[in-house]
Design an enzyme around this catalytic site. Structure first.
Site, PDB file in Angstrom:
ATOM      1  N   SER A 139       0.855  -1.186   0.000  1.00  0.00           N
ATOM      2  CA  SER A 139       0.000   0.000   0.000  1.00  0.00           C
ATOM      3  C   SER A 139       0.887   1.231   0.000  1.00  0.00           C
ATOM      4  O   SER A 139       2.011   1.199   0.530  1.00  0.00           O
ATOM      5  CB  SER A 139      -0.898   0.019   1.241  1.00  0.00           C
ATOM      6  OG  SER A 139      -1.532   1.280   1.393  1.00  0.00           O
ATOM      7  N   TYR A 153      -1.656  -0.564  10.521  1.00  0.00           N
ATOM      8  CA  TYR A 153      -1.862  -0.954   9.126  1.00  0.00           C
ATOM      9  C   TYR A 153      -0.669  -0.562   8.268  1.00  0.00           C
ATOM     10  O   TYR A 153      -0.144  -1.372   7.491  1.00  0.00           O
ATOM     11  CB  TYR A 153      -3.136  -0.300   8.588  1.00  0.00           C
ATOM     12  CG  TYR A 153      -3.394  -0.563   7.133  1.00  0.00           C
ATOM     13  CD1 TYR A 153      -3.980  -1.756   6.720  1.00  0.00           C
ATOM     14  CD2 TYR A 153      -3.053   0.376   6.162  1.00  0.00           C
ATOM     15  CE1 TYR A 153      -4.216  -2.001   5.372  1.00  0.00           C
ATOM     16  CE2 TYR A 153      -3.281   0.147   4.819  1.00  0.00           C
ATOM     17  CZ  TYR A 153      -3.862  -1.050   4.428  1.00  0.00           C
ATOM     18  OH  TYR A 153      -4.096  -1.288   3.080  1.00  0.00           O
TER      19      TYR A 153
END
Length: 247
Positions: A139, A153
């Site tokens: 990501s 995350y």
């Protein structure tokens, strides 16, 4: 052409849309997730559209590490795999110290330890055949430490990127290739409840950029290329004070 592709976390979001777009390109698919009802619906959809393709589904919880190995081996015996996409993950999280260690722990275990198990199982198959393409979905959040609900995350996605890069260095010049994909903000089930997501793109064009990068077997890709390729450099090198104002 990588004929047979395994996608984990394929029951919804980016994984399900990758399945649709790879099927449209003529790939046979192995799709895994915990929610088998959604996998069955996706399998039926793809079978109706592309009856010439083979689409197999398997229930898989990537936190059950023994199951990861069993399922990957079973799929490869049924549909010899050319490409494995490590995609399954969670977006849960809370600021550290606010009493939600359970959510952060679940995200850390699923996104990183689960990805490690998938990489181990994939590489077992690829080393045996001395060929294959292993794809890690990281990501743009993994480029820097990020605050508040995204801290854990982002750390897991940074870990995935580091894992992929170490493996790519090891395999450089060999028939097994490794790709790291850094999606920017692409609309999916994971972020549908986030009120303010700047620069977000819809699922179909966002995944189209991901699929193109995967098909080209680029070692590293920020997708969609605009604006995330230049923004990735800003995120990497911006001073912390500037980064805080951006977020």
């Amino acid at each position: 052409m990588r004929r047979n592709i395994l996608i984990t976390g394929a029951s919804s979001g980016l994984g399900a849309e990758m399945a649709r777009q790879f099927a449209a390109k003529g790939h046979n698919l192995a799709l895994t997730a915990r929610r088998t009802d959604r996998l069955e619906a996706l399998q039926s959809e793809l079978a109706e559209r592309y009856p010439q393709l083979q689409v197999v589904i398997h229930s898989l919880d990537v936190n059950d590490h023994d199951q990861v190995f069993r399922v990957f081996r079973a799929i490869d015996a049924e549909l010899p795999l050319d490409r494995i996409i490590v995609n399954a993950g969670l977006g849960k999280g809370a600021p550290l110290g606010t009493g939600r260690f359970d959510a952060n722990r679940e995200t850390a275990l699923t996104n990183f330890v689960g990805a490690l198990a998938q990489a181990e199982a994939a590489m077992e198959l690829f080393r045996a055949g001395n060929a294959g393409h292993l794809v890690f979905i990281s990501s743009i959040s993994g480029l820097r430490g990020l605050p508040k609900t995204v801290t854990t995350y982002a750390a897991t996605k940074a870990g995935i990127a580091s894992l992929a890069e170490g493996l790519r260095i090891e395999l450089l010049g060999q028939p097994i290739t490794v790709s790291m994909i850094f999606p920017g903000y692409i609309r999916s089930e994971m972020n549908e409840r986030v009120a303010h997501t700047p620069l977000i793109v819809d699922t179909v064009p966002g995944v189209r950029a991901m699929v193109a990068a995967i098909e080209s077997e680029k070692p590293k890709a920020y997708v969609p290329s605009w604006p995330w390729r230049p923004l990735a450099q800003v995120m990497r090198f911006a001073p912390v004070a500037v980064l805080k104002r951006m977020l």
